[in-house]
Design an enzyme around this catalytic site. Structure first.
Site, PDB file in Angstrom:
ATOM      1  N   CYS A  56       0.816  -1.224   0.000  1.00 48.45           N
ATOM      2  CA  CYS A  56       0.000   0.000   0.000  1.00 48.45           C
ATOM      3  C   CYS A  56       0.847   1.269   0.000  1.00 48.45           C
ATOM      4  O   CYS A  56       0.335   2.360  -0.266  1.00 48.45           O
ATOM      5  CB  CYS A  56      -0.953   0.002   1.194  1.00 48.45           C
ATOM      6  SG  CYS A  56      -2.108  -1.375   1.131  1.00 48.45           S
ATOM      7  N   HIS A  63      -3.708   7.114   1.685  1.00 45.76           N
ATOM      8  CA  HIS A  63      -4.016   5.756   1.256  1.00 45.76           C
ATOM      9  C   HIS A  63      -5.432   5.403   1.698  1.00 45.76           C
ATOM     10  O   HIS A  63      -5.896   5.865   2.748  1.00 45.76           O
ATOM     11  CB  HIS A  63      -2.997   4.786   1.851  1.00 45.76           C
ATOM     12  CG  HIS A  63      -3.357   3.358   1.618  1.00 45.76           C
ATOM     13  ND1 HIS A  63      -3.623   2.873   0.366  1.00 45.76           N
ATOM     14  CD2 HIS A  63      -3.524   2.318   2.481  1.00 45.76           C
ATOM     15  CE1 HIS A  63      -3.938   1.590   0.466  1.00 45.76           C
ATOM     16  NE2 HIS A  63      -3.889   1.228   1.726  1.00 45.76           N
ATOM     17  N   ASN A  65      -9.992  -0.854  -1.042  1.00 45.60           N
ATOM     18  CA  ASN A  65      -8.544  -0.653  -0.969  1.00 45.60           C
ATOM     19  C   ASN A  65      -7.891  -1.256  -2.213  1.00 45.60           C
ATOM     20  O   ASN A  65      -7.869  -2.476  -2.369  1.00 45.60           O
ATOM     21  CB  ASN A  65      -8.026  -1.313   0.318  1.00 45.60           C
ATOM     22  CG  ASN A  65      -6.538  -1.116   0.527  1.00 45.60           C
ATOM     23  OD1 ASN A  65      -5.829  -0.642  -0.370  1.00 45.60           O
ATOM     24  ND2 ASN A  65      -6.058  -1.491   1.694  1.00 45.60           N
TER      25      ASN A  65
HETATM   26  N1  COA Z   1     -18.499  -8.957   8.018  1.00 44.78           N
HETATM   27  C1  COA Z   1     -19.110  -9.127   9.189  1.00 44.78           C
HETATM   28  N2  COA Z   1     -18.438  -9.346  10.342  1.00 44.78           N
HETATM   29  C2  COA Z   1     -17.106  -9.389  10.271  1.00 44.78           C
HETATM   30  C3  COA Z   1     -16.404  -9.234   9.072  1.00 44.78           C
HETATM   31  C4  COA Z   1     -17.158  -9.008   7.912  1.00 44.78           C
HETATM   32  N3  COA Z   1     -16.590  -8.825   6.701  1.00 44.78           N
HETATM   33  N4  COA Z   1     -15.082  -9.324   9.329  1.00 44.78           N
HETATM   34  C5  COA Z   1     -14.951  -9.540  10.630  1.00 44.78           C
HETATM   35  N5  COA Z   1     -16.170  -9.598  11.225  1.00 44.78           N
HETATM   36  C6  COA Z   1     -16.491  -9.796  12.632  1.00 44.78           C
HETATM   37  C7  COA Z   1     -15.407 -10.534  13.369  1.00 44.78           C
HETATM   38  O1  COA Z   1     -15.567 -11.927  13.205  1.00 44.78           O
HETATM   39  C8  COA Z   1     -15.658 -10.085  14.789  1.00 44.78           C
HETATM   40  O2  COA Z   1     -16.716 -10.830  15.322  1.00 44.78           O
HETATM   41  P1  COA Z   1     -16.716 -11.276  16.876  1.00 44.78           P
HETATM   42  O3  COA Z   1     -16.689  -9.993  17.657  1.00 44.78           O
HETATM   43  O4  COA Z   1     -17.984 -12.037  17.009  1.00 44.78           O
HETATM   44  O5  COA Z   1     -15.474 -12.086  17.054  1.00 44.78           O
HETATM   45  C9  COA Z   1     -16.146  -8.655  14.634  1.00 44.78           C
HETATM   46  O6  COA Z   1     -16.571  -8.533  13.262  1.00 44.78           O
HETATM   47  C10 COA Z   1     -15.110  -7.618  14.943  1.00 44.78           C
HETATM   48  O7  COA Z   1     -13.931  -7.947  14.220  1.00 44.78           O
HETATM   49  P2  COA Z   1     -12.651  -7.055  14.344  1.00 44.78           P
HETATM   50  O8  COA Z   1     -11.597  -7.619  13.442  1.00 44.78           O
HETATM   51  O9  COA Z   1     -12.281  -6.841  15.760  1.00 44.78           O
HETATM   52  O10 COA Z   1     -13.204  -5.666  13.760  1.00 44.78           O
HETATM   53  P3  COA Z   1     -12.526  -4.258  13.693  1.00 44.78           P
HETATM   54  O11 COA Z   1     -13.409  -3.266  14.326  1.00 44.78           O
HETATM   55  O12 COA Z   1     -11.089  -4.293  14.106  1.00 44.78           O
HETATM   56  O13 COA Z   1     -12.552  -3.941  12.124  1.00 44.78           O
HETATM   57  C11 COA Z   1     -11.159  -4.031  10.162  1.00 44.78           C
HETATM   58  C12 COA Z   1     -11.898  -4.819  11.228  1.00 44.78           C
HETATM   59  C13 COA Z   1     -10.450  -5.005   9.262  1.00 44.78           C
HETATM   60  C14 COA Z   1     -12.175  -3.238   9.372  1.00 44.78           C
HETATM   61  C15 COA Z   1     -10.178  -3.056  10.846  1.00 44.78           C
HETATM   62  O14 COA Z   1      -9.426  -3.728  11.821  1.00 44.78           O
HETATM   63  C16 COA Z   1      -9.254  -2.416   9.870  1.00 44.78           C
HETATM   64  O15 COA Z   1      -9.668  -1.708   8.971  1.00 44.78           O
HETATM   65  N6  COA Z   1      -7.947  -2.613  10.035  1.00 44.78           N
HETATM   66  C17 COA Z   1      -6.983  -2.080   9.110  1.00 44.78           C
HETATM   67  C18 COA Z   1      -7.007  -2.894   7.867  1.00 44.78           C
HETATM   68  C19 COA Z   1      -6.151  -2.329   6.804  1.00 44.78           C
HETATM   69  O16 COA Z   1      -5.927  -1.158   6.759  1.00 44.78           O
HETATM   70  N7  COA Z   1      -5.678  -3.199   5.919  1.00 44.78           N
HETATM   71  C20 COA Z   1      -4.923  -2.841   4.789  1.00 44.78           C
HETATM   72  C21 COA Z   1      -3.607  -2.354   5.169  1.00 44.78           C
HETATM   73  S1  COA Z   1      -3.004  -1.176   4.140  1.00 44.78           S
END
Ligand code: COA
Length: 334
Positions: free
Chosen positions: A115, A261, A291
């Site tokens: 990224c 980004h 993304n």
């Molecule tokens: N749809 C529905 N539920 C989902 C899901 C989806 N696509 N993906 C995960 N979940 C659920 C998980 O299973 C979890 O359930 P639980 O609480 O019952 O265990 C819940 O949602 C929370 O998951 P979590 O991973 O803690 O969510 P979060 O608030 O951290 O958000 C991201 C997840 C990925 C959106 C966030 O962490 C993020 O954006 N991180 C950065 C990612 C990024 O930038 N990546 C590219 C790098 S350049």
């Protein structure tokens, strides 16, 4: 003789077929509400059939070269940023050179900063222009994520985030106000396995590059520690950009537009909050494309131009964060 570099022209391209969050509800155990609230994404574009990464790049590059008013004969270097190349080797820059009919003998370089690819690439291009070695560098960020995602409920935490697309810029010599002011590039390899694809690879414990066991374990799909990435992305993007601005004795008020980004709208909102940037100055595209990794910055730049939010002479602050971890920033006068 020392030169300054500038962006001569920008182009972008996404495949025609868009998948909304509602489309994904049918494939993955997810919901429009979850995706929008957590990420800000509404849709993403994914290729169909045998369309490759360099097919997307060709379209973005043609637009960038046309706008820059340079022909394929004028390009003397290609820098290609991608994590989803057409093939393991050679790099995409060589395949792109052939497809664009760019003459033999130029320099062709692939970079793997995920990224942060465009930010690194812009800095590399800037150095080569400044040194006088090259005159017109084609910098492209392009991704076909869709073919490398686990599009089953098991992969939902990653698959909903990523889209396919390409963005390109021709970097050339500056003859006036427009220029690349400066860049900062960073990495912290201690976090390499917090966001990665393990296989195929020669570093795997099994001693094989790829095996059915690795495929069964889904090691060819991305693994991501979302929370870890989120926290570091906010901190590092804000830190890099403020350090770069300070080194050029600039304040937030001196910058007209911010292109961050596009990984998560909440990351960008936090960065803006930390740096006290008015949200009207941040141009986001994540709702439409998800993304697109190395392509997010040039796609955003082109969309900002088309929307009339970016014009010649404006100061632009750019920051990105990605796997590695890698991160960085650029300040340019467009
Ligand atoms: N749809 C529905 N539920 C989902 C899901 C989806 N696509 N993906 C995960 N979940 C659920 C998980 O299973 C979890 O359930 P639980 O609480 O019952 O265990 C819940 O949602 C929370 O998951 P979590 O991973 O803690 O969510 P979060 O608030 O951290 O958000 C991201 C997840 C990925 C959106 C966030 O962490 C993020 O954006 N991180 C950065 C990612 C990024 O930038 N990546 C590219 C790098 S350049």
């Amino acid at each position: 003789m020392a030169y300054e570099s500038k962006i001569l022209g920008v182009g972008s391209f996404v495949p025609a077929k868009a998948y909304t969050n509602f489309d994904l509800e049918k494939m993955l155990d997810t919901s429009d509400e979850w995706i929008q609230q957590r990420t800000g994404i509404i849709k993403r574009h994914w290729v169909e059939g045998n369309v490759s990464n360099t097919d997307l790049a060709v379209e973005a590059c043609k637009e960038a070269m046309e706008k820059a008013k340079v022909s394929h004969d004028d390009i003397d270097m290609i820098i290609f940023a991608t994590l989803s190349p057409d093939h393991d080797f050679p790099g995409n820059a060589c395949f792109l050179q052939e497809k664009l009919n760019i003459p033999a003998g130029i320099a062709a370089l692939d970079i793997r900063q995920q990224c942060t690819g465009f930010v690194y690439g812009l800095s590399i291009a800037d150095q080569f222009i400044k040194s006088g070695q090259y005159k017109n560098i084609l910098l492209v960020g392009s991704e076909v994520h869709s073919k490398g995602l686990d599009r089953t409920p098991e992969g939902r935490n990653v698959s909903v985030l990523f889209g396919d697309g390409a963005g390109a810029a021709v970097i050339g010599r500056s003859d006036g106000e427009s220029k690349v002011f400066g860049s900062l590039l960073h990495a912290d390899g201690r976090f390499a396995k917090e966001l990665w694809v393990a296989a195929p690879g020669t570093g795997n414990e099994e001693g094989e590059r790829i095996s059915t066991n690795m495929l069964d374990k889904k090691l060819h799909y991305p693994y991501m520690n979302g929370r870890q990435v989120f926290t570091h992305a906010v901190k590092r993007m804000a830190e890099s950009l403020s350090t770069l601005m300070a080194s050029h004795k600039m304040s937030i008020d001196d910058v007209d537009l911010f292109l961050f980004h596009q990984a998560n709208i909440r990351i960008n909102d936090k960065v803006a909050e930390i740096l006290e940037i008015d949200s009207s100055k941040v141009f986001n595209t994540i709702a439409d494309y998800g993304n697109t990794t190395a392509a997010t910055i040039p796609i955003g730049m082109n969309d900002a131009l088309k929307a009339g939010k970016l014009e010649r002479g404006m100061v632009v602050g750019i920051a990105a964060f990605g796997a590695g971890f890698t991160w960085g920033s650029n300040i340019i006068v467009y």
